[in-house]
Design an enzyme around this catalytic site. Structure first.
Site, PDB file in Angstrom:
ATOM      1  N   HIS A 108       0.822  -1.210   0.000  1.00 29.36           N
ATOM      2  CA  HIS A 108       0.000   0.000   0.000  1.00 29.36           C
ATOM      3  C   HIS A 108       0.860   1.266   0.000  1.00 29.36           C
ATOM      4  CE1 HIS A 108      -3.825  -2.151   1.718  1.00 29.36           C
ATOM      5  NE2 HIS A 108      -3.457  -2.598   0.543  1.00 29.36           N
ATOM      6  N   GLU A 124      -8.777 -10.952  16.899  1.00 29.36           N
ATOM      7  CA  GLU A 124     -10.136 -11.389  16.602  1.00 29.36           C
ATOM      8  C   GLU A 124     -10.112 -12.589  15.665  1.00 29.36           C
ATOM      9  OE1 GLU A 124      -9.472  -7.923  15.659  1.00 29.36           O
ATOM     10  OE2 GLU A 124      -9.969  -7.256  17.694  1.00 29.36           O
TER      11      GLU A 124
END
Ligand SMILES: [Zn+2]
Length: 249
Positions: free
Chosen positions: A124, A219
């Site tokens: 990115h 998570e």
């Protein structure tokens, strides 16, 4: 019953060839969370205060350079002031010990390099690096630019060397990442959601190619479906524990 880190260490050890582990690490925002990196997108991201399309497109930079550069410089200072956390350091250690050869990151904060990682693919881009909007010359900032907007020697404005909204990811890096994902023995996925493509695809590509997959995340993500071992927890705690135990064997 064995804990997940032991299982991960056991698996990684079984893949070593002459003390070398052929692996890549894929990182996302979760890896930098403990370094208090401001995120530019998402909840409480810097760009949330602004209309995303007003600041995150190349058109906006060209139309309103002073306004956007002024806003951007605030974020750059926070990034330049931030330090790598134990997760970055553990990843650099993996490379130094030849337990991993590539770091593919979606983060644009440059913290892997600050921690000592050498072979980093920043798919990115990098927020502390700029490139000329005309001649493409690149420059790295160690402090925020004083002249706003900063200009290249050719007279044209610099823009951040990151992938802006609506822009394509650098195809050379993406192609290289996919090749790496297929050819290693182990994929170590750290602090990344399985939501942003194409990076999110890499673990699946690895799995399909017979590569073993470790997932370190706070998570549960979609990647745990294909994980050989899922190590749930803060990656700045679990990853150093993994690397330390891996080194001992
Ligand atoms: Zn130029």
């Amino acid at each position: 019953m064995k804990d997940e880190i032991s299982l991960a260490v056991e698996l990684a050890n079984s893949l070593k060839k002459k003390d070398k582990l052929h692996a890549y690490v894929l990182t996302g925002a979760g890896t930098s969370r403990a370094s208090n990196i401001p995120t530019f997108r998402g909840e409480d991201g810097l760009w949330e205060k602004y209309n995303f399309e007003e600041v995150a497109t190349l058109n906006a930079w060209l139309k309103n350079p002073v306004k956007i550069w002024t806003f951007y410089v605030e974020g750059i200072q926070l990034i330049l002031d931030s330090e790598p956390n134990p997760a970055h350091i553990a990843i650099a250690e993996l490379e130094a010990k030849n337990f991993c050869q590539y770091v593919i990151t979606q983060n644009a904060d440059g913290l892997h390099q600050k921690a000592g990682s050498k072979n980093v693919l920043e798919i990115h881009g990098n927020l502390t690096r700029v490139r000329c909007t005309k001649c493409n010359k690149k420059q790295v900032f160690t402090e925020p630019p004083k002249d706003i907007p900063p200009k290249c020697g050719c007279g044209s404005m610099y823009r951040p060397d990151v992938v802006l909204f609506n822009e394509q990811l650098p195809s050379d890096l993406i192609t290289k990442s996919f090749t790496i994902a297929k050819k290693v023995d182990l994929a170590i996925i750290v602090g990344t959601s399985a939501e942003v493509v194409p990076a999110a695809t890499l673990p699946f590509i690895s799995k399909e190619s017979g590569v073993k997959v470790l997932v370190f995340n706070k998570e549960k993500t979609d990647h745990i479906r294909i994980a050989d071992v899922f190590i749930q927890g803060k990656c700045e705690e679990t990853l150093p524990a993994f690397v330390e135990r891996l080194s001992k064997n």
